[in-house]
Design a protein around this motif. Structure first.
Motif, PDB file in Angstrom:
ATOM      1  N   ASN A   1       0.841  -1.187   0.000  1.00 14.29           N
ATOM      2  CA  ASN A   1       0.000   0.000   0.000  1.00 14.29           C
ATOM      3  C   ASN A   1       0.874   1.233   0.000  1.00 14.29           C
ATOM      4  O   ASN A   1       1.694   1.366   0.870  1.00 14.29           O
ATOM      5  CB  ASN A   1      -0.880   0.026   1.267  1.00 14.29           C
ATOM      6  CG  ASN A   1      -1.851  -1.127   1.305  1.00 14.29           C
ATOM      7  OD1 ASN A   1      -2.532  -1.372   0.344  1.00 14.29           O
ATOM      8  ND2 ASN A   1      -1.877  -1.823   2.403  1.00 14.29           N
ATOM      9  N   PRO A   2       0.747   2.188  -0.902  1.00 11.45           N
ATOM     10  CA  PRO A   2      -0.123   2.052  -2.059  1.00 11.45           C
ATOM     11  C   PRO A   2       0.486   1.103  -3.088  1.00 11.45           C
ATOM     12  O   PRO A   2       1.699   0.916  -3.112  1.00 11.45           O
ATOM     13  CB  PRO A   2      -0.154   3.486  -2.614  1.00 11.45           C
ATOM     14  CG  PRO A   2       1.098   4.102  -2.141  1.00 11.45           C
ATOM     15  CD  PRO A   2       1.455   3.455  -0.855  1.00 11.45           C
ATOM     16  N   PRO A   3      -0.327   0.511  -3.938  1.00 14.77           N
ATOM     17  CA  PRO A   3       0.187  -0.456  -4.910  1.00 14.77           C
ATOM     18  C   PRO A   3       1.112   0.239  -5.897  1.00 14.77           C
ATOM     19  O   PRO A   3       0.959   1.424  -6.174  1.00 14.77           O
ATOM     20  CB  PRO A   3      -1.052  -0.980  -5.630  1.00 14.77           C
ATOM     21  CG  PRO A   3      -2.203  -0.415  -4.943  1.00 14.77           C
ATOM     22  CD  PRO A   3      -1.765   0.692  -4.055  1.00 14.77           C
ATOM     23  N   LYS A   4       2.080  -0.571  -6.443  1.00 17.05           N
ATOM     24  CA  LYS A   4       2.965  -0.016  -7.471  1.00 17.05           C
ATOM     25  C   LYS A   4       2.162   0.150  -8.741  1.00 17.05           C
ATOM     26  O   LYS A   4       1.146  -0.496  -8.941  1.00 17.05           O
ATOM     27  CB  LYS A   4       4.096  -1.002  -7.757  1.00 17.05           C
ATOM     28  CG  LYS A   4       5.139  -1.083  -6.679  1.00 17.05           C
ATOM     29  CD  LYS A   4       6.202  -2.089  -7.077  1.00 17.05           C
ATOM     30  CE  LYS A   4       7.161  -2.306  -5.914  1.00 17.05           C
ATOM     31  NZ  LYS A   4       8.034  -3.435  -6.173  1.00 17.05           N
ATOM     32  N   ASN A   5       2.706   0.989  -9.623  1.00 21.26           N
ATOM     33  CA  ASN A   5       2.052   1.125 -10.929  1.00 21.26           C
ATOM     34  C   ASN A   5       2.211  -0.175 -11.685  1.00 21.26           C
ATOM     35  O   ASN A   5       3.276  -0.766 -11.733  1.00 21.26           O
ATOM     36  CB  ASN A   5       2.706   2.252 -11.724  1.00 21.26           C
ATOM     37  CG  ASN A   5       2.326   3.594 -11.154  1.00 21.26           C
ATOM     38  OD1 ASN A   5       1.214   3.778 -10.695  1.00 21.26           O
ATOM     39  ND2 ASN A   5       3.233   4.536 -11.172  1.00 21.26           N
TER      40      ASN A   5
ATOM     41  N   ASN B   1       2.604  13.037  -5.639  1.00 19.92           N
ATOM     42  CA  ASN B   1       2.852  11.882  -4.785  1.00 19.92           C
ATOM     43  C   ASN B   1       3.296  10.680  -5.623  1.00 19.92           C
ATOM     44  O   ASN B   1       3.117   9.535  -5.221  1.00 19.92           O
ATOM     45  CB  ASN B   1       1.616  11.537  -3.931  1.00 19.92           C
ATOM     46  CG  ASN B   1       0.456  11.039  -4.760  1.00 19.92           C
ATOM     47  OD1 ASN B   1       0.421  11.247  -5.966  1.00 19.92           O
ATOM     48  ND2 ASN B   1      -0.507  10.396  -4.138  1.00 19.92           N
TER      49      ASN B   1
ATOM     50  N   TYR C   1       4.762  14.423  -1.411  1.00 19.07           N
ATOM     51  CA  TYR C   1       4.670  13.398  -0.367  1.00 19.07           C
ATOM     52  C   TYR C   1       4.606  12.015  -0.989  1.00 19.07           C
ATOM     53  O   TYR C   1       4.498  11.863  -2.199  1.00 19.07           O
ATOM     54  CB  TYR C   1       3.502  13.672   0.590  1.00 19.07           C
ATOM     55  CG  TYR C   1       2.109  13.483   0.057  1.00 19.07           C
ATOM     56  CD1 TYR C   1       1.387  14.559  -0.440  1.00 19.07           C
ATOM     57  CD2 TYR C   1       1.478  12.235   0.105  1.00 19.07           C
ATOM     58  CE1 TYR C   1       0.103  14.401  -0.902  1.00 19.07           C
ATOM     59  CE2 TYR C   1       0.190  12.071  -0.353  1.00 19.07           C
ATOM     60  CZ  TYR C   1      -0.501  13.162  -0.846  1.00 19.07           C
ATOM     61  OH  TYR C   1      -1.783  13.002  -1.314  1.00 19.07           O
ATOM     62  N   GLY C   2       4.761  11.036  -0.150  1.00 22.84           N
ATOM     63  CA  GLY C   2       4.834   9.661  -0.647  1.00 22.84           C
ATOM     64  C   GLY C   2       6.039   9.522  -1.557  1.00 22.84           C
ATOM     65  O   GLY C   2       7.114  10.037  -1.276  1.00 22.84           O
ATOM     66  N   LYS C   3       5.848   8.867  -2.691  1.00 24.75           N
ATOM     67  CA  LYS C   3       6.953   8.660  -3.622  1.00 24.75           C
ATOM     68  C   LYS C   3       7.322   9.954  -4.349  1.00 24.75           C
ATOM     69  O   LYS C   3       8.352  10.020  -5.001  1.00 24.75           O
ATOM     70  CB  LYS C   3       6.602   7.569  -4.625  1.00 24.75           C
ATOM     71  CG  LYS C   3       6.553   6.207  -3.956  1.00 24.75           C
ATOM     72  CD  LYS C   3       6.242   5.081  -4.913  1.00 24.75           C
ATOM     73  CE  LYS C   3       6.233   3.771  -4.138  1.00 24.75           C
ATOM     74  NZ  LYS C   3       5.773   2.649  -4.943  1.00 24.75           N
TER      75      LYS C   3
ATOM     76  N   ARG D   1       6.819  12.971   7.180  1.00 26.99           N
ATOM     77  CA  ARG D   1       6.449  11.557   7.459  1.00 26.99           C
ATOM     78  C   ARG D   1       6.967  10.645   6.355  1.00 26.99           C
ATOM     79  O   ARG D   1       7.487   9.567   6.601  1.00 26.99           O
ATOM     80  CB  ARG D   1       4.930  11.420   7.506  1.00 26.99           C
ATOM     81  CG  ARG D   1       4.328  11.880   8.767  1.00 26.99           C
ATOM     82  CD  ARG D   1       3.837  10.708   9.638  1.00 26.99           C
ATOM     83  NE  ARG D   1       3.741  11.155  11.001  1.00 26.99           N
ATOM     84  CZ  ARG D   1       2.769  11.923  11.464  1.00 26.99           C
ATOM     85  NH1 ARG D   1       1.806  12.304  10.670  1.00 26.99           N
ATOM     86  NH2 ARG D   1       2.779  12.326  12.713  1.00 26.99           N
TER      87      ARG D   1
ATOM     88  N   LYS E   1      10.640  10.177   6.652  1.00 29.08           N
ATOM     89  CA  LYS E   1      10.991   9.274   7.757  1.00 29.08           C
ATOM     90  C   LYS E   1      10.805   7.822   7.330  1.00 29.08           C
ATOM     91  O   LYS E   1      11.640   6.957   7.582  1.00 29.08           O
ATOM     92  CB  LYS E   1      10.087   9.599   8.951  1.00 29.08           C
ATOM     93  CG  LYS E   1      10.497   8.895  10.219  1.00 29.08           C
ATOM     94  CD  LYS E   1       9.594   9.281  11.386  1.00 29.08           C
ATOM     95  CE  LYS E   1       9.914   8.399  12.589  1.00 29.08           C
ATOM     96  NZ  LYS E   1       8.919   8.538  13.634  1.00 29.08           N
ATOM     97  N   ARG E   2       9.685   7.572   6.610  1.00 29.07           N
ATOM     98  CA  ARG E   2       9.401   6.201   6.154  1.00 29.07           C
ATOM     99  C   ARG E   2      10.456   5.717   5.184  1.00 29.07           C
ATOM    100  O   ARG E   2      10.931   4.592   5.271  1.00 29.07           O
ATOM    101  CB  ARG E   2       8.039   6.172   5.439  1.00 29.07           C
ATOM    102  CG  ARG E   2       6.896   5.757   6.299  1.00 29.07           C
ATOM    103  CD  ARG E   2       5.689   5.420   5.440  1.00 29.07           C
ATOM    104  NE  ARG E   2       5.246   6.542   4.657  1.00 29.07           N
ATOM    105  CZ  ARG E   2       4.374   7.462   5.086  1.00 29.07           C
ATOM    106  NH1 ARG E   2       3.865   7.377   6.291  1.00 29.07           N
ATOM    107  NH2 ARG E   2       4.019   8.470   4.307  1.00 29.07           N
TER     108      ARG E   2
ATOM    109  N   SER F   1       3.562  16.813   7.945  1.00 31.14           N
ATOM    110  CA  SER F   1       2.719  15.915   7.154  1.00 31.14           C
ATOM    111  C   SER F   1       2.295  16.624   5.880  1.00 31.14           C
ATOM    112  O   SER F   1       1.767  17.734   5.930  1.00 31.14           O
ATOM    113  CB  SER F   1       1.484  15.511   7.975  1.00 31.14           C
ATOM    114  OG  SER F   1       0.435  15.087   7.111  1.00 31.14           O
TER     115      SER F   1
ATOM    116  N   ILE G   1      -0.063  15.898   3.736  1.00 33.92           N
ATOM    117  CA  ILE G   1      -1.518  16.048   3.578  1.00 33.92           C
ATOM    118  C   ILE G   1      -2.031  17.185   4.446  1.00 33.92           C
ATOM    119  O   ILE G   1      -2.862  17.983   4.022  1.00 33.92           O
ATOM    120  CB  ILE G   1      -2.216  14.720   3.916  1.00 33.92           C
ATOM    121  CG1 ILE G   1      -1.953  13.733   2.784  1.00 33.92           C
ATOM    122  CG2 ILE G   1      -3.701  14.913   4.099  1.00 33.92           C
ATOM    123  CD1 ILE G   1      -2.527  12.373   3.004  1.00 33.92           C
TER     124      ILE G   1
END
Lengths: 193, 227
Positions: B64-68, B116, B151-153, B186, B189-190, B209, B211
């Motif tokens: 989560n979240p799934p890869k493309n 993201n 954020y995220g990727k 966040r 950090k991940r 964060s 979001i």
């Protein structure tokens, strides 16, 4: 046994108990993430809120009197975090009125299972209060009293939210072919739970 | 709750959760055998429970979240096209509403964009359109503030020694002091849990964060454009 030794043993026992509880809290992370996802349908937000819940629970661990209440206590913290998040975005609306729009993302759209998508979309269209109630009941198996305490609402409100949520889901999942999605589900999975 | 029914919704829920004592259960099962409407209610409740569980039973099982998934390159084009359309519509609306007047306005327009995804095509499109937005407003002597939240990727956009856009971002931010790029703390950090060498550009802000940063800006009246 001297008083000093007794105090040392007691402190050791308390530290051990605390460490054990902290380890237990961490095990709930997947459950909290799943519950939060059922409310937000957003991966990143769910991770954030689940992490904040774990952090707060660890910081306030001394306030947990009964270790058996841990799952319910964590759900309560998560619920408060989520409702505060909603308040941040909408000051005046009641959560009975707020409908979080389904985030149509590439991740959602390339999900192969159309039935799952359809059900999630139906759940996503419920007002936030109803969505939280139905997922706490059906996903987590909480009793009405527990849901009332987790959400901080009277039990009558919980009952009415659950009733409205179920009716709305039944109506939304009644497809054009004239059969319910529930029936499709049963046919496809032969009643598998 | 239906009126004149012997059993409330709560009772049916307790039955399904196996929360009844033996006496309650045997009495309920006896009535259930003889009451078709009650059978229908129980069936509907159980279907609802199964559907809700089914809707989320893949969470925590898959990434989560799934890869493309390959073969969905069409989504790159669609999302980039959507971004172009949104920025175009936004700028067009500004033009039509007469906000691009010949005289410089004192009002500052504020736009927050988010990324993201680590898809370089999307990241490139984001930077293209941000540049175009900044140039358009500068030409029309309009005040504009732009914030990109990664954020995220999407934080790979500002990853040192890896992102292909470092030089471009440096030039863009130097030329446009009204442009800010914010990375999600966040997400960083991940990422750093698995990659301790992950470093970002020095002039990037970090928000706790991503979001919440976007929400904060929306609450402050910024326009939000999402990829």
């Amino acid at each position: 046994m001297s008083l000093r030794l007794y105090r040392k043993k007691l402190l050791g026992a308390m530290t051990f108990r605390k460490k054990t509880l902290i380890a237990e809290i961490a095990k709930h992370r997947p459950r909290l993430y799943k519950l939060c996802f059922s409310w937000t349908h957003n991966y990143y937000l769910s991770e954030d809120l689940a992490q904040e819940t774990i952090t707060q629970a660890i910081n306030k661990i001394s306030s947990l009197k009964d270790p058996k209440a841990l799952p319910y206590w964590l759900s309560q913290i998560l619920s408060n975090k989520f409702r505060n998040f909603i308040k941040l975005s909408r000051d005046t609306d009641s959560i009975d009125d707020i409908i979080l729009s389904e985030q149509v993302t590439p991740e959602t759209l390339y999900h192969q299972d159309q039935l799952r998508i359809k059900i999630r979309q139906a759940i996503a269209s419920l007002p936030v209060g109803q969505r939280m109630a139905i997922t706490l009941a059906d996903l987590e198996g909480h009793s009405y009293i527990e849901i009332s305490e987790i959400l901080g609402t009277p039990i009558g409100t919980v009952m009415s939210r659950l009733s409205r949520a179920r009716k709305r889901l039944a109506a939304l999942l009644h497809d054009e072919a004239g059969q319910t999605t529930a029936n499709l589900y049963t046919q496809v999975f032969n009643g598998k739970k | 709750m239906e009126k004149n029914d012997k059993y409330t919704d709560e009772f049916i829920d307790r039955f399904l959760m196996e929360d009844l004592d033996d006496n309650e259960k045997s009495g309920f099962l006896r009535d259930l055998n003889n009451d078709e409407l009650l059978q229908k209610r129980v069936s509907q409740f159980e279907h609802c429970r199964q559907m809700v569980n089914f809707a989320y039973d893949d969470i925590n099982k898959k990434e989560n979240p799934p890869k493309n998934i390959s073969g969905h390159g069409q989504w790159k084009t669609l999302t980039a096209a959507s971004l172009l359309l949104l920025i175009g519509v936004f700028s067009g609306w500004m033009l039509k509403s007469g906000l691009f007047s010949q005289h410089a306005s004192s009002e500052t327009w504020r736009v927050v964009l988010h990324i993201n995804s680590n898809d370089t095509y999307l990241q490139n499109t984001l930077l293209d359109e941000t540049q175009r937005l900044l140039e358009t407003y500068r030409k029309n002597k309009q005040k504009l503030k732009v914030e990109i939240v990664a954020y995220g990727k999407g934080v790979s956009l500002v990853q040192l020694n890896k992102s292909p856009y470092i030089e471009r971002i440096n030039k863009l931010t130097k030329k446009n002091p009204n442009l800010a790029i914010v990375a999600c703390g966040r997400s960083l950090k991940r990422i750093r849990e698995n990659n301790t060498n992950f470093k970002i550009m020095p002039n990037i802000s970090i928000a706790p964060s991503g979001i919440r940063q976007i929400l904060k800006r929306q609450k402050q009246g910024w326009s939000y454009i999402r990829i």
